[in-house]
Design an enzyme around this catalytic site. Structure first.
Site, PDB file in Angstrom:
ATOM      1  N   ASP A 258       0.835  -1.202   0.000  1.00 28.78           N
ATOM      2  CA  ASP A 258       0.000   0.000   0.000  1.00 28.78           C
ATOM      3  C   ASP A 258       0.870   1.253   0.000  1.00 28.78           C
ATOM      4  OD1 ASP A 258      -2.345   1.356  -0.160  1.00 28.78           O
ATOM      5  OD2 ASP A 258      -3.125   0.768   1.794  1.00 28.78           O
ATOM      6  N   ASP A 297      -2.686  -4.673  -5.273  1.00 27.02           N
ATOM      7  CA  ASP A 297      -2.132  -3.307  -5.250  1.00 27.02           C
ATOM      8  C   ASP A 297      -0.662  -3.238  -5.646  1.00 27.02           C
ATOM      9  OD1 ASP A 297      -4.627  -2.783  -4.126  1.00 27.02           O
ATOM     10  OD2 ASP A 297      -3.851  -2.468  -2.101  1.00 27.02           O
ATOM     11  N   ASP A 439     -12.538  -1.336   4.865  1.00 28.54           N
ATOM     12  CA  ASP A 439     -11.392  -0.843   4.094  1.00 28.54           C
ATOM     13  C   ASP A 439     -10.489   0.037   4.954  1.00 28.54           C
ATOM     14  OD1 ASP A 439     -12.277  -2.029   1.696  1.00 28.54           O
ATOM     15  OD2 ASP A 439     -13.544  -0.295   1.239  1.00 28.54           O
TER      16      ASP A 439
END
Length: 462
Positions: A258, A297, A439
């Protein structure tokens, strides 16, 4: 829908015979350990005189003395009969172990005469609860006289240790199979976050969540929160294989995860730690059928990384793809390719090519996002236009029933999408994100990323 198991005799299919997928997938592999389950005896196993072994409730028990100088001063193993190790072959050593106290032990696969050159030499730590261990390695010896050892000494006080389900498999010649054809449907995780919450909170809300979410097939995510990745994978893949179902796993532990500053930062501490983790992940699956979504990601984050960090990530993803190819032949790996709102299809095709998507079965889209299947398919097609050869793709439909909102983080008004299935415009439609898992602390949830929020889950139910 019954999936056809390819390769079974017609008579077996006509009779409705169910053959374990693990047996089918490992048909061309070679088991080198004899009597690894210790049902009645310790036949084929030896130990030093100071380390007596016996069968205890279907396990091998070793009583280990304290005060030995070296690990090999208390030892057990198998070399009768000796077995071959071949240079370049891929091997998976797996076993269960526990002890009366936490101990760091050593295992080797080596030539059984002095100076005992080894092709595997690894430390592992056992605790008081049984855990699964899985070690993948490439043969560096060419010998017909190999042995397996567990070296148990070098501890100040004595203890007992138990081993079970010991296996050393030579995967050479294993023909990669389809996890879909080898199984009979998608696995429903009995220990998913929604199911755990439902079981612990009976009531009207739980009834609704159970019917709409907790009883549906979904992925389980694995990362640095798993203290023993081999054991964590075993606890998920083992029951799925026994049920003749295909499990979906998410590998989510890339260092610098991330990188664009969302709510899911973390990952393995170093490149070396990640490589060890992902090799163990693949070895723990072994020949059993599985689907793996590799590092959501990780390619979408490229624009937030320095060129040096991008190079590091490329190396790690290349390594990961090779490990699944080498040690998990019946696993389809989908390298994550972000979503249609995150960069261009051309950029993503270039990144997939750079990482070596040819070693993946395909790529995944829309993981943890909300874009509809209908609008994701053209994005996937555009990515394939930029690749040297088309690759299959999967779409995360867990929360895309109402399309995307104005934000990616727990947006209001989103709904569940269609449940796991073959086809539907992609190779597979899957619930990759666990519906109801937050999330992050934002919008519709006040809970951290990855925690189950029943109120969020209820809002997703149409």
């Amino acid at each position: 829908m019954r999936w056809i198991i390819r390769g079974l005799p017609a008579a077996a299919l006509a009779l409705g015979v169910v053959v374990p997928a693990s047996a089918l997938g490992a048909a061309a592999a070679t088991e080198l350990v004899k009597n690894g389950t210790f049902d009645t005896s310790t036949t084929n196993w030896w130990s030093l005189a100071n380390t007596p072994i016996s069968v205890d409730a279907g396990q091998l028990k070793a009583v280990v003395p304290g005060g030995t100088a070296e690990r090999w001063d208390a030892m057990l193993g198998q070399n009768v009969p000796a077995f071959p190790i071949h240079q370049g072959h891929r091997y998976v050593l797996s076993f269960d172990a526990r002890a009366t106290a936490t101990r760091q032990l050593r295992t080797t696969v080596q030539h059984n005469t002095a100076p005992y050159p080894s092709t595997l030499d690894r430390l592992f730590t056992v605790g008081t609860t049984k855990q699964r261990f899985a070690l993948g390695f490439t043969g560096s010896l060419e010998t017909a006289q190999a042995e397996l050892t567990f070296q148990l000494g070098d501890h100040p006080t004595g203890y007992s240790v138990w081993f079970d389900n010991v296996s050393l498999v030579d995967t050479y010649g294993t023909v990669a199979g389809s996890p879909i054809s080898l199984t009979n449907g998608f696995y429903v995780d009995p220990k998913s976050n929604p199911k755990i919450w439902v079981d612990n909170n009976p009531g009207t809300k739980a009834t609704a969540i159970n019917a709409a979410i907790a009883t549906k097939p979904m992925a389980r995510w694995f990362g640095n929160w798993n203290t023993n990745i081999a054991d964590a994978v075993q606890q998920f893949v083992g029951p799925a294989d026994a049920a003749d179902k295909v499990p979906t796993l998410v590998a989510y532990n890339i260092p610098g995860r991330d990188a664009c500053g969302g709510h899911s930062g973390g990952g393995a501490g170093t490149e070396a730690a990640y490589k060890d983790w992902v090799q163990t992940f693949a070895a723990a699956i072994g020949s059993r059928p599985a689907l793996v979504i590799l590092e959501p990601d990780s390619l979408g984050d490229f624009q937030c990384m320095t060129p040096e960090k991008q190079d590091e990530r490329v190396r790690m993803l290349q390594f990961a793809l090779q490990q699944f190819k080498d040690f998990a032949p019946n696993t389809w790996v989908y390298l994550d390719a972000g979503n249609k709102g995150w960069g261009t299809a051309s950029d993503m095709a270039q990144r997939l090519t750079r990482v070596g998507v040819g070693n993946a079965h395909g790529f995944s889209l829309n993981v943890s996002n909300y874009y509809t299947t209908a609008e994701t398919i053209p994005f996937a097609d555009a990515i394939n236009d930029g690749l040297a050869a088309d690759k299959p793709f999967v779409i995360d439909t867990s929360r895309n029933g109402a399309g995307a909102g104005t934000t990616w983080c727990n947006p209001p008004g989103r709904k569940l999408g269609v449940t796991a299935r073959v086809g539907g415009g992609a190779e597979l439609l899957l619930w990759v994100k666990v519906p109801g898992n937050s999330d992050g602390v934002c919008n519709e949830s006040s809970l951290p990323a990855g925690q189950f929020d029943p109120d969020l889950a209820i809002k997703l139910i149409p």
